[in-house]
Scaffold this motif. Sequence first.
Motif, PDB file in Angstrom:
ATOM      1  N   LYS A  20       0.872  -1.092  -0.050  1.00 12.99           N
ATOM      2  CA  LYS A  20       0.088  -0.056   0.108  1.00 12.99           C
ATOM      3  C   LYS A  20       0.824   1.245   0.248  1.00 12.99           C
ATOM      4  CE  LYS A  20      -3.913  -2.084   0.442  1.00 12.99           C
ATOM      5  NZ  LYS A  20      -4.742  -2.397  -0.686  1.00 12.99           N
ATOM      6  N   GLN A  40      -5.090  -1.605  -7.641  1.00 13.81           N
ATOM      7  CA  GLN A  40      -5.685  -2.392  -6.388  1.00 13.81           C
ATOM      8  C   GLN A  40      -4.407  -2.728  -5.355  1.00 13.81           C
ATOM      9  OE1 GLN A  40      -7.269  -5.340  -8.851  1.00 13.81           O
ATOM     10  NE2 GLN A  40      -9.460  -4.483  -8.840  1.00 13.81           N
ATOM     11  N   LYS A  68     -14.028   0.368 -12.297  1.00 14.18           N
ATOM     12  CA  LYS A  68     -13.994  -0.028 -11.096  1.00 14.18           C
ATOM     13  C   LYS A  68     -13.539   0.874  -9.930  1.00 14.18           C
ATOM     14  CE  LYS A  68     -13.560  -4.544 -11.876  1.00 14.18           C
ATOM     15  NZ  LYS A  68     -14.287  -5.525 -11.300  1.00 14.18           N
ATOM     16  N   LEU A  70     -11.289   3.612  -9.869  1.00 10.33           N
ATOM     17  CA  LEU A  70      -9.747   3.414  -9.415  1.00 10.33           C
ATOM     18  C   LEU A  70      -9.036   4.637 -10.285  1.00 10.33           C
ATOM     19  CD1 LEU A  70      -9.161  -0.204  -9.199  1.00 10.33           C
ATOM     20  CD2 LEU A  70      -9.487   1.347  -7.273  1.00 10.33           C
ATOM     21  N   ARG A  73      -6.093   6.710  -8.963  1.00  6.26           N
ATOM     22  CA  ARG A  73      -4.883   5.914  -8.481  1.00  6.26           C
ATOM     23  C   ARG A  73      -3.628   5.676  -9.423  1.00  6.26           C
ATOM     24  NH1 ARG A  73      -6.907   1.040  -4.743  1.00  6.26           N
ATOM     25  NH2 ARG A  73      -8.511   2.203  -3.609  1.00  6.26           N
TER      26      ARG A  73
END
Length: 188
Positions: A20, A40, A68, A70, A73
């Motif tokens: 992470k 993810q 999704k 995302l 990111r």
Amino acid sequence: MNFSSATSFIHFILKNHVKKKDIIIDATLGNGNDALFLAQLTGANGLVYGFDIQKNAIDSTEKKLIEKKLEDRVKLILDSHENIDKYVKQKISTAVFNLGYLPDADRSIITTPQSTIIALRKVMKLLKNEGLITIVSYIEHQGGYEESIELENFLKIIDEKKYKILKINYLNDKKKAPVLFLITKKFA
């Protein structure tokens, strides 16, 4: 562990390496599957820089990320991976290269050993200690085998005191299966 395909094997390795908040480079977006997977893994506080020279690769990736939720990111960049240093200034934990051509697109637009080696030199400088670079070198297309050989010749001369490099290939695959290279940076 499933290693029936190069990407499933690489994803297994990445799942065990990426943390992470990591900052990662996807040097060849393709259809966006790796960028989605990496987004993810890095979580909400991580960042993936995704590069491709083809607009349809950027669009395909963006669509998957939006589906999704995302998209925040991944920073999508329509440019060659050889220009990574124009966009990425901070240290990275991981870089992913899938060499060859964009599936279901113009097969004459391919990665080249010249741009790939330039990109690798730059990525290796950005890599943190114990960082990882994965390369899947597809060799069945026009120019692919030559790129893989030039890449291997480049990697053979890298200082072993700074980097460890592993080559993996399938021994019993009847077609021209991809060659995998894993590069890790040792503690300085």
